[in-house]
Design a protein around this motif. Structure first.
Motif, PDB file in Angstrom:
ATOM      1  N   THR A 135      14.236   3.281   5.489  1.00 23.55           N
ATOM      2  CA  THR A 135      13.568   3.919   4.362  1.00 23.55           C
ATOM      3  C   THR A 135      13.254   2.868   3.312  1.00 23.55           C
ATOM      4  O   THR A 135      13.835   1.788   3.319  1.00 23.55           O
ATOM      5  CB  THR A 135      14.420   5.074   3.792  1.00 23.55           C
ATOM      6  OG1 THR A 135      13.629   5.810   2.860  1.00 23.55           O
ATOM      7  CG2 THR A 135      15.660   4.577   3.093  1.00 23.55           C
ATOM      8  N   VAL A 139      14.406  11.822   7.798  1.00 21.81           N
ATOM      9  CA  VAL A 139      15.785  12.324   7.764  1.00 21.81           C
ATOM     10  C   VAL A 139      15.830  13.859   7.833  1.00 21.81           C
ATOM     11  O   VAL A 139      16.756  14.447   8.389  1.00 21.81           O
ATOM     12  CB  VAL A 139      16.554  11.782   6.529  1.00 21.81           C
ATOM     13  CG1 VAL A 139      16.105  12.468   5.254  1.00 21.81           C
ATOM     14  CG2 VAL A 139      18.050  11.903   6.741  1.00 21.81           C
ATOM     15  N   PRO A 166       9.057  16.867  -5.629  1.00 28.20           N
ATOM     16  CA  PRO A 166       9.099  18.009  -6.536  1.00 28.20           C
ATOM     17  C   PRO A 166       8.050  19.042  -6.124  1.00 28.20           C
ATOM     18  O   PRO A 166       6.942  18.687  -5.725  1.00 28.20           O
ATOM     19  CB  PRO A 166       8.731  17.390  -7.891  1.00 28.20           C
ATOM     20  CG  PRO A 166       9.001  15.925  -7.742  1.00 28.20           C
ATOM     21  CD  PRO A 166       8.776  15.602  -6.306  1.00 28.20           C
ATOM     22  N   ASP A 200      14.530  25.203  -3.258  1.00 29.37           N
ATOM     23  CA  ASP A 200      13.976  23.868  -3.463  1.00 29.37           C
ATOM     24  C   ASP A 200      15.142  22.906  -3.276  1.00 29.37           C
ATOM     25  O   ASP A 200      16.043  22.842  -4.107  1.00 29.37           O
ATOM     26  CB  ASP A 200      13.399  23.783  -4.880  1.00 29.37           C
ATOM     27  CG  ASP A 200      12.950  22.374  -5.231  1.00 29.37           C
ATOM     28  OD1 ASP A 200      12.853  21.529  -4.328  1.00 29.37           O
ATOM     29  OD2 ASP A 200      12.697  22.121  -6.430  1.00 29.37           O
ATOM     30  N   TRP A 247      16.979  19.365  -2.944  1.00 30.89           N
ATOM     31  CA  TRP A 247      16.889  17.949  -3.281  1.00 30.89           C
ATOM     32  C   TRP A 247      17.915  17.158  -2.481  1.00 30.89           C
ATOM     33  O   TRP A 247      19.095  17.520  -2.439  1.00 30.89           O
ATOM     34  CB  TRP A 247      17.139  17.694  -4.769  1.00 30.89           C
ATOM     35  CG  TRP A 247      17.171  16.214  -5.045  1.00 30.89           C
ATOM     36  CD1 TRP A 247      16.098  15.421  -5.325  1.00 30.89           C
ATOM     37  CD2 TRP A 247      18.314  15.352  -4.983  1.00 30.89           C
ATOM     38  NE1 TRP A 247      16.508  14.108  -5.449  1.00 30.89           N
ATOM     39  CE2 TRP A 247      17.863  14.040  -5.246  1.00 30.89           C
ATOM     40  CE3 TRP A 247      19.672  15.551  -4.736  1.00 30.89           C
ATOM     41  CZ2 TRP A 247      18.715  12.947  -5.270  1.00 30.89           C
ATOM     42  CZ3 TRP A 247      20.521  14.457  -4.749  1.00 30.89           C
ATOM     43  CH2 TRP A 247      20.035  13.171  -5.026  1.00 30.89           C
ATOM     44  N   TRP A 248      17.445  16.102  -1.866  1.00 37.02           N
ATOM     45  CA  TRP A 248      18.349  15.165  -1.194  1.00 37.02           C
ATOM     46  C   TRP A 248      17.573  13.944  -0.779  1.00 37.02           C
ATOM     47  O   TRP A 248      16.396  13.808  -1.134  1.00 37.02           O
ATOM     48  CB  TRP A 248      19.069  15.829  -0.012  1.00 37.02           C
ATOM     49  CG  TRP A 248      18.202  16.406   1.077  1.00 37.02           C
ATOM     50  CD1 TRP A 248      17.309  17.430   0.979  1.00 37.02           C
ATOM     51  CD2 TRP A 248      18.172  15.984   2.448  1.00 37.02           C
ATOM     52  NE1 TRP A 248      16.735  17.677   2.195  1.00 37.02           N
ATOM     53  CE2 TRP A 248      17.250  16.810   3.121  1.00 37.02           C
ATOM     54  CE3 TRP A 248      18.849  15.008   3.187  1.00 37.02           C
ATOM     55  CZ2 TRP A 248      16.970  16.661   4.490  1.00 37.02           C
ATOM     56  CZ3 TRP A 248      18.589  14.876   4.537  1.00 37.02           C
ATOM     57  CH2 TRP A 248      17.653  15.704   5.173  1.00 37.02           C
ATOM     58  N   THR A 305      17.403  10.321   2.244  1.00 37.44           N
ATOM     59  CA  THR A 305      17.876   9.714   3.497  1.00 37.44           C
ATOM     60  C   THR A 305      19.342   9.288   3.319  1.00 37.44           C
ATOM     61  O   THR A 305      20.165   9.457   4.213  1.00 37.44           O
ATOM     62  CB  THR A 305      17.017   8.476   3.835  1.00 37.44           C
ATOM     63  OG1 THR A 305      15.642   8.883   3.861  1.00 37.44           O
ATOM     64  CG2 THR A 305      17.393   7.887   5.180  1.00 37.44           C
ATOM     65  N   GLU A 306      19.640   8.755   2.165  1.00 39.16           N
ATOM     66  CA  GLU A 306      20.982   8.225   1.918  1.00 39.16           C
ATOM     67  C   GLU A 306      22.033   9.319   1.789  1.00 39.16           C
ATOM     68  O   GLU A 306      23.220   9.055   1.986  1.00 39.16           O
ATOM     69  CB  GLU A 306      21.004   7.408   0.606  1.00 39.16           C
ATOM     70  CG  GLU A 306      20.180   6.144   0.628  1.00 39.16           C
ATOM     71  CD  GLU A 306      18.719   6.376   0.222  1.00 39.16           C
ATOM     72  OE1 GLU A 306      18.245   7.522   0.323  1.00 39.16           O
ATOM     73  OE2 GLU A 306      18.061   5.410  -0.185  1.00 39.16           O
ATOM     74  N   THR A 311      21.017   7.613  -7.593  1.00 42.80           N
ATOM     75  CA  THR A 311      20.051   8.162  -6.639  1.00 42.80           C
ATOM     76  C   THR A 311      18.675   7.515  -6.732  1.00 42.80           C
ATOM     77  O   THR A 311      17.871   7.662  -5.811  1.00 42.80           O
ATOM     78  CB  THR A 311      19.855   9.669  -6.898  1.00 42.80           C
ATOM     79  OG1 THR A 311      19.248   9.823  -8.200  1.00 42.80           O
ATOM     80  CG2 THR A 311      21.174  10.423  -6.857  1.00 42.80           C
ATOM     81  N   ARG A 321      11.100   9.728  -9.329  1.00 40.67           N
ATOM     82  CA  ARG A 321      11.748   8.429  -9.160  1.00 40.67           C
ATOM     83  C   ARG A 321      11.715   7.627 -10.455  1.00 40.67           C
ATOM     84  O   ARG A 321      10.754   7.692 -11.216  1.00 40.67           O
ATOM     85  CB  ARG A 321      11.022   7.619  -8.076  1.00 40.67           C
ATOM     86  CG  ARG A 321      11.056   8.206  -6.712  1.00 40.67           C
ATOM     87  CD  ARG A 321      12.379   8.189  -6.044  1.00 40.67           C
ATOM     88  NE  ARG A 321      12.983   6.887  -5.934  1.00 40.67           N
ATOM     89  CZ  ARG A 321      14.075   6.660  -5.172  1.00 40.67           C
ATOM     90  NH1 ARG A 321      14.625   7.636  -4.471  1.00 40.67           N
ATOM     91  NH2 ARG A 321      14.592   5.465  -5.121  1.00 40.67           N
ATOM     92  N   ASN A 330       6.074   8.581  -3.705  1.00 37.57           N
ATOM     93  CA  ASN A 330       6.303   9.605  -2.706  1.00 37.57           C
ATOM     94  C   ASN A 330       4.951  10.208  -2.316  1.00 37.57           C
ATOM     95  O   ASN A 330       4.393  11.022  -3.028  1.00 37.57           O
ATOM     96  CB  ASN A 330       7.215  10.667  -3.349  1.00 37.57           C
ATOM     97  CG  ASN A 330       7.843  11.551  -2.313  1.00 37.57           C
ATOM     98  OD1 ASN A 330       7.182  11.915  -1.337  1.00 37.57           O
ATOM     99  ND2 ASN A 330       9.090  11.925  -2.515  1.00 37.57           N
TER     100      ASN A 330
HETATM  101  O1  PRX Z   1      12.580  11.314  -5.177  1.00 42.44           O
HETATM  102  C1  PRX Z   1      13.321  12.230  -4.407  1.00 42.44           C
HETATM  103  C2  PRX Z   1      12.392  12.950  -3.445  1.00 42.44           C
HETATM  104  O2  PRX Z   1      12.453  12.232  -2.230  1.00 42.44           O
HETATM  105  C3  PRX Z   1      13.357  11.140  -2.344  1.00 42.44           C
HETATM  106  C4  PRX Z   1      14.078  10.958  -1.049  1.00 42.44           C
HETATM  107  O3  PRX Z   1      13.162  10.633  -0.051  1.00 42.44           O
HETATM  108  P1  PRX Z   1      13.630  10.504   1.445  1.00 42.44           P
HETATM  109  O4  PRX Z   1      14.824   9.630   1.517  1.00 42.44           O
HETATM  110  O5  PRX Z   1      12.445  10.097   2.218  1.00 42.44           O
HETATM  111  O6  PRX Z   1      14.087  11.934   1.854  1.00 42.44           O
HETATM  112  C5  PRX Z   1      13.174  12.978   1.797  1.00 42.44           C
HETATM  113  C6  PRX Z   1      13.772  14.227   2.397  1.00 42.44           C
HETATM  114  C7  PRX Z   1      15.099  14.575   1.939  1.00 42.44           C
HETATM  115  C8  PRX Z   1      14.269  11.509  -3.482  1.00 42.44           C
HETATM  116  O7  PRX Z   1      14.876  10.375  -4.056  1.00 42.44           O
HETATM  117  N1  PRX Z   1      12.815  14.334  -3.233  1.00 42.44           N
HETATM  118  C9  PRX Z   1      13.369  14.860  -2.122  1.00 42.44           C
HETATM  119  N2  PRX Z   1      13.540  16.195  -2.262  1.00 42.44           N
HETATM  120  C10 PRX Z   1      13.114  16.510  -3.496  1.00 42.44           C
HETATM  121  C11 PRX Z   1      12.651  15.331  -4.114  1.00 42.44           C
HETATM  122  N3  PRX Z   1      12.173  15.332  -5.370  1.00 42.44           N
HETATM  123  C12 PRX Z   1      12.141  16.506  -6.024  1.00 42.44           C
HETATM  124  N4  PRX Z   1      12.564  17.674  -5.498  1.00 42.44           N
HETATM  125  C13 PRX Z   1      13.043  17.729  -4.252  1.00 42.44           C
HETATM  126  N5  PRX Z   1      13.431  18.894  -3.736  1.00 42.44           N
END
Ligand code: PRX
Length: 693
Positions: free
Chosen positions: A298, A344, A423, A445, A447-448, A450-451, A535, A552, A558
């Motif tokens: 990632t 992920v 978002p 909704d 939020w998470w 790769t890590e 994060t 971010r 993104n």
């Molecule tokens: O900025 C956040 C955004 O995606 C990032 C993580 O990206 P990745 O490791 O590719 O994983 C994506 C799938 C879990 C985060 O640091 N992000 C992920 N989910 C959300 C989000 N931003 C806002 N709302 C969310 N629900």
């Protein structure tokens, strides 16, 4: 759910044009476990130590369980891990973590096998239960694969890998379309203790090669071709180019997705033919809880993509628990996460979480608009999907096509909707909730990252009926303790505050290291706010105490839910011989969430026209990374705005790219502020030539 029509993977691959030795299309017998135990994973070997009552299914309230999970994580996670996973050897210590050092270890002394937890356990109970519904690119051609079939396919594949010398700890790259064979490849690695790294099949040969080299993969598993949105993708050709620069690769295993025969070279092995020669059984290797399960590359804000490492027990437990509780998954439900297995989300919520829970999980090979914008909802109707988990970028795209494409189809099977990756804006949230879900299904909704291994902040789990506010991730999952930090590194107390989002306590699903560079792991995640995991995102804690992710805080953008470092795009652009310097920023985009905007400095006396330079730059990014990474805009400028210490002031470039030139903020630290007028003039000219609606 029982098999609708029994289709073995062998049969379907036979149909896809592969011939087998007679008798290779299998029939197998499974030994039934004498007592079908309650819950998911009670061990048949290690006696259950069920003295704790802190299981989320015993009626305690979300609040009580949450409080226990953060105040007494050892009791909470220890009891859940014993209860839900099948262990070959019981763990002796729940955790040994020191996040100031980036040291994270869970379930020490324990041994288990992830593929046994995901396959054998369920196949023993009911081999005919459907594990995967492969929703292939052409609508109406779905195939059901049972737990029995997936187990056998996995075993044959694992035996094949072993025969070719793949051993415990070896890395294996998987470059495949969303397909049962790809899932079997992941699980086959897990079965023998090899470490898989799945590379999204949209990445270029160079990006694939970089990942294979970094991981020093011994083998690659791919397909002859992929099929997506009615188009054929030449996967094997890409692999051929990639492995030319990968001396560690000894074999390329090639599965057949289409009938087309592709040229086979010195390293290449026809996968199904080899699998047909193998035994349908393969003993799962007991692995230490902290042995590596997979890594996934990632982007970060600097340098090359990093190989995020996840290990066995903690990851699996966290993926399974979040899958069940965030989506309120019930036995027998059809779980539809439409993510690609190259990300992920595909790992945790297409493969590991659902399979560990014995679920029926959908593998979606197509796109949201193939053959038309009703595809998702037609699929929901045909497969009777109960939980639908997708990305805001697709929702934003579909809402533009109107409600008729949704209303045409019966969505009464839906119980929970989920959003992930970026978002979700209010308009998309409301449309998803009201139009798709008819206001009847909770929309989570999630939020998470790769890590984080699995969902960390999400409206559920919570008591039935607890409020869900639109476009908000809201509540931390069990064991997750969010903290917001100010610029000085102080923890912000109280509500109605904005800050850097940190997680202050380790949880079993979190990443363990960056492959080959633990110091980078410590520096990126644990140094910025000592004692916390940082994060990279900002967040707002509302008056009610709920979390809303604001985006971010670093140079990561993104695009359509796919994370990309602006530095990666710049590195690709800088390879152009006429380009000494570039700066890429992310700007809001209606559909993609964010789009890349490139400011490009050219050498003096460049003979190529600007339009040719654009073409070449686009081709460069596409070949060095992937098509989705290509900037939407290129602005050729004489120089970039830099501070006296030589740092590019991206904040200003972002404002210009967003057409907010009237409000550029403080520019007094710029070495030469006149550069701003220069760039704004070029931008205004560019805008007048390509006005955007
Ligand atoms: O900025 C956040 C955004 O995606 C990032 C993580 O990206 P990745 O490791 O590719 O994983 C994506 C799938 C879990 C985060 O640091 N992000 C992920 N989910 C959300 C989000 N931003 C806002 N709302 C969310 N629900």
């Amino acid at each position: 759910m029982a098999a609708k029509h029994k289709t073995s993977l062998w049969h379907l691959l036979c149909r896809a044009g592969v011939s087998y030795r007679q008798g290779s299309c299998y029939s197998s017998r499974y030994v039934a476990v004498p007592k079908v135990l309650q819950g998911q994973g009670q061990s048949s070997r290690v006696p259950r130590r069920d003295t704790h009552t802190l299981r989320p299914d015993v009626g305690a309230s979300y609040r009580e369980l949450y409080d226990t999970s953060v105040q007494d994580p050892d009791t909470f996670w220890g009891s859940i891990a014993r209860d839900r996973l099948l262990w070959s050897k019981a763990f002796t210590q729940v955790q040994n973590c020191d996040i100031t050092q980036g040291r994270i270890s869970w379930f020490l002394g324990g041994q288990l096998n992830v593929s046994e937890n995901c396959l054998d356990l369920h196949a023993r109970r009911n081999a005919d239960r459907v594990a995967l519904i492969w929703e292939r690119d052409e609508p109406g051609t779905e195939l059901n694969i049972t737990y029995g079939e997936l187990l056998e396919t996995t075993c044959r594949l694992a035996n094949t890998l072993k025969r070719y010398g793949v051993q415990k700890g070896d890395r294996v790259a998987i470059y495949m379309p969303v397909s049962p064979m790809a899932v079997a490849a992941m699980l086959a690695c897990a079965r023998i203790g090899a470490v898989h790294t799945v590379v999204f099949a949209g990445f270029s040969a160079e990006a694939l090669s970089g990942r294979i080299q970094d991981a020093q993969c011994k083998a690659v598993i791919t397909c002859n071709q992929g099929v997506r949105g009615g188009r054929v993708i030449e996967l094997k050709k890409t692999v051929d180019v990639a492995v030319k620069t990968c001396p560690t690769v000894r074999q390329v295993f090639v599965a057949q997705r289409t009938d087309t025969r592709v040229p086979m070279g010195r390293l290449d092995v026809q996968l199904e033919e080899e699998m047909a020669k193998e035994s349908p059984e393969c003993k799962p290797v007991p692995l230490d809880s902290e042995d590596m399960l997979f890594m996934l590359y990632t982007s970060g804000s600097t340098g090359k993509p990093k190989g995020i490492v996840h290990t066995q027990a903690g990851y699996l437990l966290y993926a399974a628990l979040t899958h069940q509780y965030v989506f309120n998954y019930q036995q027998g439900d059809v779980f539809g996460c439409v993510a690609d297995i190259g990300w992920v989300t595909g790992h945790s919520y297409v493969v590991y979480g659902p399979l560990c829970n014995g679920a029926t999980t959908v593998l979606f090979e197509s796109t949201p608009i193939y053959p038309d914008p009703g595809r998702y909802w037609e699929t929901v109707q045909r497969l009777r999907i109960n939980q639908f988990y997708g990305a805001p970028t697709a929702i934003r795209l579909l809402l533009k096509y109107g409600e008729d494409w949704v209303n045409k189809y019966d969505r009464s099977s839906l119980k929970t909707l989920g959003s992930v990756g970026e978002p979700i804006n209010h308009e998309a949230w409301e449309w998803f909730y009201n139009v798709v879900g008819e206001g009847k299904c909770p929309l989570v909704d999630t939020w998470w990252q790769t890590e984080t291994g699995g969902i960390c902040i999400s409206p559920r789990p919570s008591e039935e009926g607890a409020e869900i506010l639109p476009a908000m991730a809201m509540r931390p999952f069990f064991g997750v303790q969010p903290a917001l930090m100010d610029e000085e590194g102080n923890t912000l107390a109280g509500n109605d505050v904005n800050g850097a989002l940190c997680l202050s306590q380790p949880w079993p699903g979190m990443a363990r290291t960056i492959y080959g560079d633990h110091q980078r792991f410590v520096d990126a995640y644990f140094k910025p706010y000592p004692g916390h995991y940082f994060t990279g995102d900002g967040a707002y804690r509302s008056k009610e105490g709920y979390y809303q992710i604001t985006g971010r805080m670093d140079d990561v953008i993104n695009i359509s839910g796919h994370r990309l470092g602006t530095a990666e795009i710049e590195d690709a652009l800088d390879e152009h011989p006429d380009v000494p310097e570039t700066a890429v920023v992310g700007i809001p985009h209606d559909l993609k969430g964010e789009a890349a905007f490139a400011f490009v400095v050219l050498k003096d006396n460049v003979s190529l026209s600007h339009s040719n330079i654009h073409k070449e730059l686009k081709a460069l990014v596409s070949s060095k990374i992937a098509k989705y990474a290509v900037p939407d805009d290129f602005l050729i400028v004489k120089r970039l705005p830099k501070t006296r210490s030589g740092k590019i002031m991206r904040r200003v470039l972002r404002k210009i790219a967003m057409d907010q030139t009237g409000d550029l903020g403080d520019v007094t630290t710029l070495d030469d502020p006149s550069v701003i007028t220069e760039i704004v003039d070029v931008y205004n000219q560019y805008k007048s030539l390509s006005p955007k609606s």
